[in-house]
Scaffold this motif. Structure first.
Motif, PDB file in Angstrom:
ATOM      1  N   GLU A  86       0.780  -1.364  -0.051  1.00 54.01           N
ATOM      2  CA  GLU A  86      -0.023  -0.059   0.123  1.00 54.01           C
ATOM      3  C   GLU A  86       0.772   1.220   0.044  1.00 54.01           C
ATOM      4  OE1 GLU A  86      -4.249   1.408   1.935  1.00 54.01           O
ATOM      5  OE2 GLU A  86      -3.475  -0.665   2.270  1.00 54.01           O
ATOM      6  N   SER A  90      -0.883   3.983  -4.374  1.00 52.39           N
ATOM      7  CA  SER A  90      -2.008   3.249  -4.402  1.00 52.39           C
ATOM      8  C   SER A  90      -2.721   2.976  -2.954  1.00 52.39           C
ATOM      9  CB  SER A  90      -1.911   2.012  -5.229  1.00 52.39           C
ATOM     10  OG  SER A  90      -3.398   1.490  -5.525  1.00 52.39           O
ATOM     11  N   ASN A  91      -3.176   3.720  -2.396  1.00 49.88           N
ATOM     12  CA  ASN A  91      -3.411   3.983  -0.995  1.00 49.88           C
ATOM     13  C   ASN A  91      -4.886   4.485  -0.456  1.00 49.88           C
ATOM     14  OD1 ASN A  91      -3.361   5.250   1.708  1.00 49.88           O
ATOM     15  ND2 ASN A  91      -1.135   4.457   1.733  1.00 49.88           N
ATOM     16  N   TYR A 148      -7.726  -0.153  -8.451  1.00 45.86           N
ATOM     17  CA  TYR A 148      -6.939   0.180  -7.475  1.00 45.86           C
ATOM     18  C   TYR A 148      -5.718  -0.741  -7.679  1.00 45.86           C
ATOM     19  CZ  TYR A 148     -10.535   2.466  -4.441  1.00 45.86           C
ATOM     20  OH  TYR A 148     -11.363   3.188  -3.961  1.00 45.86           O
ATOM     21  N   CYS A 203      -3.084  -1.428  -6.252  1.00 45.18           N
ATOM     22  CA  CYS A 203      -2.811  -2.378  -4.850  1.00 45.18           C
ATOM     23  C   CYS A 203      -3.552  -3.629  -4.874  1.00 45.18           C
ATOM     24  CB  CYS A 203      -3.339  -1.568  -3.606  1.00 45.18           C
ATOM     25  SG  CYS A 203      -2.462  -2.450  -2.195  1.00 45.18           S
ATOM     26  N   ASN A 208      -1.931  -7.125  -5.717  1.00 43.73           N
ATOM     27  CA  ASN A 208      -1.833  -8.159  -4.577  1.00 43.73           C
ATOM     28  C   ASN A 208      -3.004  -9.326  -4.585  1.00 43.73           C
ATOM     29  OD1 ASN A 208       0.097  -6.428  -3.795  1.00 43.73           O
ATOM     30  ND2 ASN A 208      -0.678  -5.826  -1.914  1.00 43.73           N
ATOM     31  N   THR A 235      -3.135   0.614   6.731  1.00 47.83           N
ATOM     32  CA  THR A 235      -3.209  -0.027   5.407  1.00 47.83           C
ATOM     33  C   THR A 235      -4.249  -0.848   5.150  1.00 47.83           C
ATOM     34  OG1 THR A 235      -1.630  -1.561   6.528  1.00 47.83           O
ATOM     35  CG2 THR A 235      -0.262   0.049   5.374  1.00 47.83           C
ATOM     36  N   TYR A 282      -4.058  -2.946   1.497  1.00 52.68           N
ATOM     37  CA  TYR A 282      -3.040  -4.084   1.723  1.00 52.68           C
ATOM     38  C   TYR A 282      -3.895  -5.203   2.706  1.00 52.68           C
ATOM     39  CZ  TYR A 282       1.096  -6.932   2.870  1.00 52.68           C
ATOM     40  OH  TYR A 282       2.071  -7.776   3.183  1.00 52.68           O
TER      41      TYR A 282
END
Length: 322
Positions: A107, A111-112, A135, A137, A141, A191, A194
């Protein structure tokens, strides 16, 4: 949620592995460990850190009987790139027997959740040209490991003509090893994207446990605080740690747990192996007590929590520019 099979013992010796994100960090340590056991490696990443480049250069020989490492430039958020890395494995080695969708980001500010799409620090677009928002992230992920898993299963059930890897079965088993995190067991206010992605990956692993009946084992690891560029290259994340108190888990400890995911008959489909400093255990989806011990905590977590509240206090928080 684990499902056992009567498959023959699995050894990485002589096999081929595709590892995304192996240009650095845990993926690179896993690549080193596998190649030392005579396993060919396809490293799929945007670029290679110097140590990974040296590794590829030193193991690119086509000499008969020697394991090789091949790099294929890959943006894991682009599905054609994921197709291509499987095609490279087919061309170079006759297919892959092990797939590790290991690329991930922690994160970053670009891209948070606390820097919404369209704001100054974010690279996520508030108004994408095709109307479909993303996103990064989650693309990296979560969506990428899910898609890698689909591609691997499809190839193992329908192997291309001439495939050395062959069709998955009890006598020709295959392995998919995911990288979750202790963040998949706990909340994480600074985060949340994440943590959400890792909760999802752990759930995804457990959901695919029954595939072991087809000879395809899907499991993974959930590392604690690992000394990799995911932390060390990001001073905004290092604020969480008190290095006088907090313990680092070394990447090789995680890589060894990933090898267990491949070879150890007691580690079956659907397991998520938590890896903290000097300790590895299966995380049950029912009533698990959560991570604890060295390598499982960040002593300065309150620092980044306070930083989030500071951002939220700024006028116009979350308002996209342009």
């Amino acid at each position: 949620m684990a499902t056992t099979s009567d498959s023959v013992p699995f050894s990485v010796h002589g096999k081929t592995a595709i590892i995304t994100g192996a240009g650095s960090g845990i993926g690179f340590s896993f690549a080193q460990l596998l190649l030392a056991r005579n396993c060919n490696i396809v490293i799929a990443d945007l670029s290679l850190r110097p140590e990974a480049q040296k590794f590829v250069d030193e193991h690119s020989s086509t000499d008969e009987g020697k394991p090789r490492a091949v790099f294929v430039k890959t943006d894991v958020s682009q599905w054609p790139d994921l197709d291509n890395m499987f095609e490279v494995a087919d061309k170079e080695f006759g297919g892959a027997d092990i797939v590790c969708p290991g690329a991930g980001i922690y994160e970053p500010h670009w891209s948070n959740f606390w820097h919404p799409p369209g704001t100054a620090e974010s690279k996520d677009k508030a108004h994408p040209h095709n109307g479909l928002g993303h996103y990064a992230c989650f693309d990296i992920n979560l969506t990428h490991p899910i898609r890698c898993t689909q591609l691997a299963i499809s190839r193992w059930l329908n192997p291309p003509e001439g495939s050395k890897a062959g069709k998955a079965s009890a006598i020709n088993p295959k392995r998919i090893v995911h990288i979750s995190s202790i963040a998949g067991q706990i909340p994480g206010f600074p985060t949340p994207l994440y943590n959400a992605s890792k909760h999802a990956i752990s759930g995804f692993i457990r959901s695919l446990a029954p595939l072991e009946t087809l000879g395809i084992r899907v499991n993974g690891v959930a590392p604690g605080i690992i000394k990799t560029p995911l932390w060390t290259d990001h001073p905004e994340k290092l604020k969480m740690l008190d290095e006088n108190v907090d313990a680092w888990v070394e990447p090789i400890e995680v890589a060894e747990a990933m090898l267990r995911c491949c070879e150890d008959k007691t580690v079956v489909g659907g397991w998520v192996l938590e890896v903290t400093k000097g300790n590895t255990r299966n995380v049950d989806w029912r009533e698990d007590p959560g991570p604890s011990g060295p390598g499982a905590t960040a002593g300065n977590y309150a620092t980044v929590t306070a930083e989030v509240y500071q951002w939220l206090s700024e006028p116009g928080w979350g308002v996209a520019k342009g």
